[in-house]
Enzyme design. Structure first.
Site, PDB file in Angstrom:
ATOM      1  CG  ASP A  23      -1.911   1.092   1.244  1.00  0.00           C
ATOM      2  OD1 ASP A  23      -2.996   0.878   0.703  1.00  0.00           O
ATOM      3  OD2 ASP A  23      -1.608   2.172   1.797  1.00  0.00           O
ATOM      4  CB  ILE A  24       0.912   4.344  -2.064  1.00  0.00           C
ATOM      5  CG1 ILE A  24       1.173   3.542  -3.348  1.00  0.00           C
ATOM      6  CG2 ILE A  24       1.700   5.649  -2.087  1.00  0.00           C
ATOM      7  CD1 ILE A  24       0.713   4.245  -4.603  1.00  0.00           C
ATOM      8  CD  GLU A  57      -4.605   4.286  -1.025  1.00  0.00           C
ATOM      9  OE1 GLU A  57      -4.701   4.692   0.140  1.00  0.00           O
ATOM     10  OE2 GLU A  57      -5.552   4.386  -1.847  1.00  0.00           O
TER      11      GLU A  57
END
Length: 537
Positions: free
Chosen positions: A402-403, A445
């Site tokens: 995950d960003i 994301e």
């Protein structure tokens, strides 16, 4: 009763049988009287059944409007479904009438026939078998046999038509008659024409089949070469950037002195093939040695006569088809040129349809922004590899990532820059992982990676490498370079105590959120999380 009559009767009876097979399981049998209601309830299924028939079938509603036109009828008449649907039936019949017989009064007579059935409910012509001929959209002469039938229901009267392509039989009759009345030499010409027509029909059937386009085009270039008695042939397609002609489809390229260099790749604006592409017009060279426009390289390779025709889809040229004769006694004719030109148009349509289908298929399985597999298709592919690992006791790992602080990226740089960041992460994953790894956009994301034949230790090493690459590689955007970092969770399949694939994903997801809780920009494994928290999933 002729064979064609039997075919027509069988098809009319077969429509009802196929329709009943389609709706098997209904409490009451469905008859022709109920056809309009059947079409309303299950129009798509019925049309699919019609498309499976070898005979052409059309259906007209009680206003005289054509409402069904199957694929066999498209092939037989050359009129597409798009041209016919919604058209008055007498206008369709007018198009199928020989041009010499057309007149202003004819369309009135045809309309009166339809009204006679639809309004009055009678008409002697209903039971007649009608033979006619016409010139198809491909310029070829066709013979068809039609039989009309009526379908009554509570809302009115539907009119149906069954069509047989009897071109082969008609030509055979002509050939048989010619054999009796003409000289042996004249009869041979007729028979050759018959064989040519039958061969061309075979090419057309290939181009309109549902086979893979590569298989179709490989066979078409062979069949067309045999049709015009060519020693070799090739079919080249224009590259995506429009700068090359690549030739994946070839026939007999090793013939005599001709080398493979004839049919590999031709850069833009080189050779006669590119003349065909630019002009969108065919080229016929009957004697290469005497033709000033003939390419010297062609002559040196022993080609005596040639045809090159564009592969057209509407106004767009997709490639070039070439046929070559190495025999001085064999010169291609204008008739050969017309045949190849016609096949080129059909091949262009088949190729365009195949590409459109491929694009639709691709859109159905990929995420439009990143080009990675979408969530649904990722699950389909991963379940297969999970079952393989379970069956053969092979290692398998999942990485969820995950960003970090992605909302801040959108708030600071804008959503357009955020999209570019997502695309940049997807590109790094694609270039940093193996071809056997399956990468998907899990949502927002968040991304997910399935790694076959990879244990937990190696998966953790890969995850750490991805973290470092992301941390130290800025993403250029219109708003300026954007630095990001990612958090990753790793879970590995334990075939000693196997769990489901959904459980494996959940383990990786829990590890990911453990990494976020621990401060982000790091890798956590499920084993670490499980050691800290013994609660079950």
């Amino acid at each position: 009763m002729t064979g064609a009559d039997h075919d027509t009767e069988d098809t009319i009876e077969g429509i009802d049988a196929l329709r009943q097979e389609t709706f098997r399981g209904k409490s009451e049998p469905i008859h022709f009287d109920d056809l309009e209601a059947v079409l309303q309830r299950c129009k798509l299924n019925f049309l699919e059944v019609l498309d499976e028939l070898d005979n052409g079938v059309a259906i007209v509603d009680d206003d005289g409007v054509t409402i069904a036109w199957n694929q066999a009828l498209e092939r037989i008449t050359g009129l597409s479904t798009q041209e016919v649907l919604g058209t008055k039936w007498w206008e369709v019949q007018y198009l199928l009438t020989p041009e010499a017989e057309r007149s202003p009064k004819l369309i009135d007579r045809l309309k009166a026939r339809v009204v006679e059935v639809q309004v009055k409910g009678n008409g002697e012509w209903l039971d007649q078998v009608i033979d006619t001929e016409y010139i198809g959209s491909d310029g070829m002469r066709r013979f068809i046999q039609m039989k009309n039938f009526q379908i009554k229901n509570e809302n009115g009267r539907l009119l149906g038509m069954v069509v047989n392509d009897v071109t082969g039989r008609k030509l055979a009759e002509v050939a048989e008659q010619a054999t009796r009345q003409m000289s042996e030499e004249r009869a041979l010409v007729i028979h050759e024409a018959l064989e040519r027509e039958q061969h061309l029909h075979k090419v057309t059937r290939f181009l309109t089949s549902r086979l893979e386009i590569d298989h179709v085009l490989h066979n078409v270039i062979r069949l067309v070469a045999e049709l015009v008695d060519a020693d070799l042939g090739d079919l080249g397609l224009i590259s995506t950037d429009g700068k090359q002609l690549a030739y994946p489809y070839i026939y007999n390229v090793s013939a005599k002195t001709v080398t493979a260099s004839l049919t590999l790749v031709k850069p833009k604006d080189t050779g006669m093939a590119w003349q065909v592409v630019e002009s969108k017009q065919p080229i016929l060279v009957q004697n290469a040695e005497k033709d000033p426009g003939a390419n010297q390289a062609i002559i040196e390779r022993g080609v005596h006569s040639l045809i090159m025709a564009p592969i057209m889809a509407g106004e767009k040229c997709l490639g070039v088809m070439g046929l070559f004769s190495l025999t001085r006694d064999k010169q291609f004719t204008n008739r050969d040129l017309a045949v190849i030109e016609s096949v080129g148009r059909q091949a262009g349509i088949a190729l365009q349809n195949a590409r459109l289908f491929e694009e639709v298929q691709k859109l159905a399985i990929t995420d439009p922004l990143t080009g990675l597999f979408n969530r649904r298709h990722f699950f389909e592919l991963s379940q297969r590899d999970y079952e393989r690992a379970l069956r053969y006791k092979r290692p398998l790992s999942v990485i969820m990532l995950d960003i970090d602080h992605f909302k801040k990226v959108n708030d600071t740089y804008g959503h357009a820059a955020g999209d570019v960041v997502l695309q940049g992460v997807a590109e790094r994953l694609s270039t940093s992982l193996r071809n056997t790894d399956i990468i998907g956009r899990y949502g927002g994301e968040e991304f997910v990676i399935l790694m076959p034949e990879t244990d937990g230790t190696n998966a953790s090493l890969v995850a750490e490498r991805l973290r470092l690459i992301t941390e130290h590689t800025p993403t250029p955007t219109a708003a300026g370079p954007v630095m990001i970092c990612i958090s990753l969770g790793v879970a590995s399949f334990d075939y000693a105590t196997p769990n489901s694939f959904d459980e494996l994903l959940l383990q990786a997801d829990k590890a990911l959120y453990a990494a976020k809780r621990a401060g982000r920009n790091q890798v956590k494994t499920w084993k670490e999380v499980a050691a800290e928290d013994s609660s079950p999933i």
